[in-house]
Design an enzyme around this catalytic site. Sequence first.
Site, PDB file in Angstrom:
ATOM      1  N   LYS B  50       0.886  -1.251   0.264  1.00  0.00           N
ATOM      2  CA  LYS B  50      -0.047   0.109   0.353  1.00  0.00           C
ATOM      3  C   LYS B  50       0.842   1.005  -0.101  1.00  0.00           C
ATOM      4  O   LYS B  50       2.369   0.827   0.278  1.00  0.00           O
ATOM      5  CB  LYS B  50      -0.836  -0.448   1.108  1.00  0.00           C
ATOM      6  CG  LYS B  50      -1.762  -1.196   1.435  1.00  0.00           C
ATOM      7  CD  LYS B  50      -2.634  -1.909   0.789  1.00  0.00           C
ATOM      8  CE  LYS B  50      -3.885  -2.991   0.433  1.00  0.00           C
ATOM      9  NZ  LYS B  50      -4.796  -2.845   1.979  1.00  0.00           N
ATOM     10  N   THR B  51       0.307   2.981  -0.450  1.00  0.00           N
ATOM     11  CA  THR B  51       0.869   4.116  -0.448  1.00  0.00           C
ATOM     12  C   THR B  51       1.676   3.801   0.453  1.00  0.00           C
ATOM     13  O   THR B  51       0.775   3.783   2.159  1.00  0.00           O
ATOM     14  CB  THR B  51      -0.027   4.490  -0.251  1.00  0.00           C
ATOM     15  OG1 THR B  51      -0.887   4.185  -2.204  1.00  0.00           O
ATOM     16  CG2 THR B  51       0.756   5.905  -1.270  1.00  0.00           C
ATOM     17  N   GLN B  52       3.078   4.116   0.545  1.00  0.00           N
ATOM     18  CA  GLN B  52       3.468   4.164   2.446  1.00  0.00           C
ATOM     19  C   GLN B  52       4.237   5.383   2.853  1.00  0.00           C
ATOM     20  O   GLN B  52       4.643   5.861   3.526  1.00  0.00           O
ATOM     21  CB  GLN B  52       4.921   3.223   2.327  1.00  0.00           C
ATOM     22  CG  GLN B  52       4.766   2.023   2.300  1.00  0.00           C
ATOM     23  CD  GLN B  52       4.236   1.175   3.394  1.00  0.00           C
ATOM     24  OE1 GLN B  52       4.415   1.189   3.991  1.00  0.00           O
ATOM     25  NE2 GLN B  52       3.235  -0.458   3.413  1.00  0.00           N
ATOM     26  N   GLN B  53       4.386   5.973   1.864  1.00  0.00           N
ATOM     27  CA  GLN B  53       4.927   7.706   1.154  1.00  0.00           C
ATOM     28  C   GLN B  53       4.346   8.461  -0.479  1.00  0.00           C
ATOM     29  O   GLN B  53       4.524   7.446  -1.322  1.00  0.00           O
ATOM     30  CB  GLN B  53       6.378   7.845   1.915  1.00  0.00           C
ATOM     31  CG  GLN B  53       6.878   7.041   0.083  1.00  0.00           C
ATOM     32  CD  GLN B  53       8.349   7.165   0.083  1.00  0.00           C
ATOM     33  OE1 GLN B  53       8.790   7.975   0.831  1.00  0.00           O
ATOM     34  NE2 GLN B  53       9.520   6.530  -0.079  1.00  0.00           N
TER      35      GLN B  53
END
Lengths: 269, 276, 250
Positions: B50-53
Amino acid sequence: MVFRNSYDSDNTVFSPQGRLHQVEYALEAVRQGSAAVGLRSNTHAILLTLKRSTGELASYQQKAFKIDDHLGIAIAGLTSDARVLSNYMRNQAMSSRLLYGRPIPVNRIVSQIAEKAQLATQQYGRRPYGVGFLVIGQDQTGPHLHEFSPDGNALEYVAMSIGARSQMAKTYLEKEHDKLAECSLDELIHHGLQSLKASLQQSKTLTPLNTSIAIVGPPGPNESGVKSEGSFRILEGDNAKPYIDALGQEEQTQAQTQPTQQRDVTMQE
Amino acid sequence: MNMSNNFTSWGRPFTDAKMDMYGGDVTQRYQLGAQQMTVPDDKFSEGVQKTQQPIVTGTSVIGLKFKDGIMLAADNLASYGSLARFKDIQRLYGVGSNTIIGAAGDMSDFQHVQHQLDTLITDEYCHDDGHSLGPAQIYEYMSTLMYHRRSQLNPLWNAFVVGGVDPKSGESTLAYVDLLGTTYSAPTIGTGYASMIAIPLLRRLVEDRQEPLNKEDALDIIKTCMKVLFYRDARSLNKFQVATITKEGSEISQSMSVDTEWGFAEGIRGYGGQTQ
Amino acid sequence: MSSIGTGYDLSASTYSPDGRIFQIEYANKAVENAGTVIGIRTKDGVILAAQKLLDSKLLVSGTAKRILTADMHIGMASAGLRADGKHLQTRAREECKNYRDNYMSPIPLKHLSDRLGSYLNAYTLYSSVRPFGISTVISSCDKNGPQLYAIEPSGLYWGYQATAIGKGKQLAQTELEKLNFDELSMRQAVFEAARIIHLVHDPTKDKGFELEISWIGKDSQYKHVHVPAQLYDEANELGKTQAESGRMQE
């Protein structure tokens, strides 16, 4: 089993005239239910229903249902089909509030059930719904009255009746329809009761037990505890009594006085 | 007839799978003995990230309420880390004719949200029934969307400011929603760096003000804030746009800049090519 | 050969011995009984006009529109079973949405016609469904220029310069063929359409109706909308008088 003709055994068959007999029979199921009447003015939309009872020891059926604060229905036909659809409507209404913070527009929720109903007119293995609705509600664009019918149509009316002997009620409404827009709530209910009464068999009368009145719009002079925006409410029994009494008394004195004057006097009691 | 008399095996009556906004079939909950849906085992689920940053980012957005409506501003920079990568990015976006959103954070997520909102507006247009989504409804939608995504541990990496005036009621909306689904509404709003640098200024100039705030003065306040943000925020650009929404409608300005003074900076340690 | 009573006309999945599918022909009957819809493609845009027959005088005027919108740039009007028309609009909306999701651009009308044609065709292949009881005219105007298509219950679709479906199809088509499409502007087409719809309506036989007109082109900023009230009133009034005087002459 003997069919009336070869083109009515299921709903995937067009007759040579381009008609769908099974769908037309579903409309008959709506006509088996007791009558319901709906009317709309510039400020209010109301429903009036005639409730049946199976006997002296039995209670009266429920014909009007709340869907959301701003929205409600009256039904005629198969009650269990109505339960399926009204459950769906409540979900849709709730999801509109959850997702957009908006009471669902009346025309849209009616189209949504109409679309469901249309599917059941086009595929084998499902029967069309056997119930019709009158839907009232208020939204951004004011008060509304819609009719939903099992053929998948949803249309907006200034006044409409469905159910048994509803043609008589409709005749009354067609005669009075251009007066409705300017009516006060009490006048609107009066027209509604007159119309519903027209659908009764000779021996029957409207009573607080067999009649219910559903309203959206600002509270009338007889109502208490209704918020100013006027969310959906159902008047039954004692709450409906003043309106029904007004109807009866007027009849007796009709010969002597103007109906409107008489109504004003009795309403104040 | 060869038919099972176990009614649960007859199949389900017609249900509309689209009815649940979360993609589930609500009617199934009421289905007697309905078979449990089995989710196919995704062999790669361990590898899915998933989007981490955020990657390409926009910095702060500011907004204020004035007499006739709402004013928003955001600069035209999209950074790639500390690199000033794109200098002509618009971070203000009109949704329908009475709402404008400003986006900070990941620009690709912002583009996705723009597309979602476009679809929403087109759906509304196709109904052609006199109903429209005002700023309050669009804000509610965005809040639900952002909270939903964070609950899936897959947030849209943004902070949004939503501004608008309902054309029917005349009521103005200025509100905030971010990647955590945090929401609030106030007469002045700033995201990220602006929540530290611009908010004290905005509160003094807007909220403490006695007389009503007109459009010209509001624009001066916005410019003051954008100037201070440019001085202080190393990820900002002296090229920004201002959106104005009133009961009559909305507009997004051409890019503009403010005069800045850097002469004093020579005396500051760490400025320019100094090594000490 | 006659269809009735042979048993070859009870399902869309049955051919008659002479190779016809009667259920599709019966579906066309539903179209032929419906109020007229016409579409005109001009050099600067496309217009749709519909004759909305009023089944009841209790209907709220201006509601239950027959000309629908499937995307910002796409209009559609069906003749036949109203509920089937709504169903197709929902499907068309989905198609438009999917196209935009995949390609980030508005769907070309030719593509949409093809998708909807296939959809209608699928409902003529199985005994478990019935064909759609509608014909649909769809309009668009984008960078590919003005476009007009009509789709039949069989799934067949054609592009048109101008077309008519429904009850008054024959007469309307004769009238449309008289138009000079090299000269006709979208605004003029609005007036022609209003006149033709009034002309095909027989006030002595038919029930009352409401005229509906939409357009898409430069005049509407390339969005599909019902024409502005002022233009509508003008066209409706003029169309009515022209049709009346036309009938007097006959």
